[in-house]
Design a protein around this motif. Structure first.
Motif, PDB file in Angstrom:
ATOM      1  N   ILE A   1       0.802  -1.080   0.191  1.00  0.00           N
ATOM      2  CA  ILE A   1       0.047  -0.094  -0.089  1.00  0.00           C
ATOM      3  C   ILE A   1       0.925   1.242   0.137  1.00  0.00           C
ATOM      4  O   ILE A   1       1.830   1.276   0.749  1.00  0.00           O
TER       5      ILE A   1
ATOM      6  N   LEU B   1      -6.271   4.112   4.335  1.00  0.00           N
ATOM      7  CA  LEU B   1      -6.224   3.288   3.017  1.00  0.00           C
ATOM      8  C   LEU B   1      -6.330   1.879   3.087  1.00  0.00           C
ATOM      9  O   LEU B   1      -6.789   1.292   2.289  1.00  0.00           O
ATOM     10  N   GLY B   2      -6.033   1.378   4.299  1.00  0.00           N
ATOM     11  CA  GLY B   2      -6.160  -0.168   4.485  1.00  0.00           C
ATOM     12  C   GLY B   2      -5.434  -0.628   5.569  1.00  0.00           C
ATOM     13  O   GLY B   2      -4.939   0.244   6.543  1.00  0.00           O
TER      14      GLY B   2
ATOM     15  N   GLY C   1      -7.952  -3.864   2.170  1.00  0.00           N
ATOM     16  CA  GLY C   1      -8.499  -2.473   1.768  1.00  0.00           C
ATOM     17  C   GLY C   1      -9.902  -2.237   2.855  1.00  0.00           C
ATOM     18  O   GLY C   1     -10.215  -2.965   3.671  1.00  0.00           O
ATOM     19  N   THR C   2      -9.976  -1.098   2.829  1.00  0.00           N
ATOM     20  CA  THR C   2     -11.225  -0.646   3.628  1.00  0.00           C
ATOM     21  C   THR C   2     -12.829  -1.223   3.340  1.00  0.00           C
ATOM     22  O   THR C   2     -13.675  -1.304   4.060  1.00  0.00           O
TER      23      THR C   2
ATOM     24  N   ILE D   1      -5.835  -6.306  -0.944  1.00  0.00           N
ATOM     25  CA  ILE D   1      -5.180  -5.563  -2.103  1.00  0.00           C
ATOM     26  C   ILE D   1      -4.049  -6.315  -2.506  1.00  0.00           C
ATOM     27  O   ILE D   1      -3.952  -6.334  -3.740  1.00  0.00           O
TER      28      ILE D   1
END
Length: 202
Positions: A60, A89-90, A111-112, A117
């Motif tokens: 990320i 972001l995550g 990820g949220t 990801i």
């Protein structure tokens, strides 16, 4: 008794010197190891943190990765939150599962939205070279991108929404990775939203 005393007197140099040398070795070597460990410990820890951050940045592109601790009942773990301009972001989790020859360690970025990801295999050294260690190849681990909870490993096929294809001849190692990723997704379910836990390090 006198014979024993006379023997020691006659051979004291042959007896005392080796004993003294062995005693010196027994004292000096542990001392040297202790000093070396003290000198290198901080450096090793710094390198480990640096390598960990580099891996997180590959997963990320964030500005910072504060570490949090979660604890409830008999569940306790640490994780990082990837942030940029204070926007989440995550989440990044490091989990492991037993493989064919030892534990396989995986760093999973979620990820949220609850989807993976990307993942990185941080340790598969206990797996068989040329077989189990192939889980570190992009062809295998890249299958997890976009996946969410409930993924299973299949031996053949093209993979799908809820499946990943195992490395040929290394189903056990592949399943270890899958178990570690599944654990990360379970952790995400516990910490996503407002329940971020206690800050351990910024």
């Amino acid at each position: 008794m006198n014979k024993i005393i006379e023997f020691f007197k006659a051979n004291k140099n042959d007896i005392i010197k080796p004993v003294a040398v062995l005693l010196a070795i027994c004292v000096i070597i542990p001392l040297a190891l202790a000093v070396t460990n003290k000198v290198t410990k901080n450096r090793i820890e710094q390198l480990a943190r640096s390598n960990e951050k580099e891996t997180m940045l590959e997963l990320i592109k964030a500005e910072k990765f504060p570490k949090y601790a979660y604890s409830e009942g008999n569940i306790a773990f640490e994780y990082n939150v990837a942030k940029k301009d204070d926007e989440v972001l995550g989440y990044i989790f490091v989990t492991s599962a037993k493989g064919y020859g030892g534990d396989v360690s995986v760093m999973t970025a979620v990820g949220t939205d609850g989807k993976v990801i990307e993942i990185a295999i941080t340790d598969a050294s206990g797996e068989t070279p040329g077989l189990g260690q192939n889980v570190k190849k992009e062809k295998f681990y890249s299958q997890y991108a976009g996946k969410s909870d409930g993924v299973t490993v299949v031996k053949n096929g093209a993979g799908g929404k809820d499946t990943v294809v195992a490395v040929t001849g290394a189903t056990v190692s592949s399943r270890a990775v899958n178990k570690a990723v599944s654990q990360a997704l379970e952790y995400y379910a516990l910490v996503s939203g407002d329940a971020e836990g206690e800050v351990v390090a910024e």
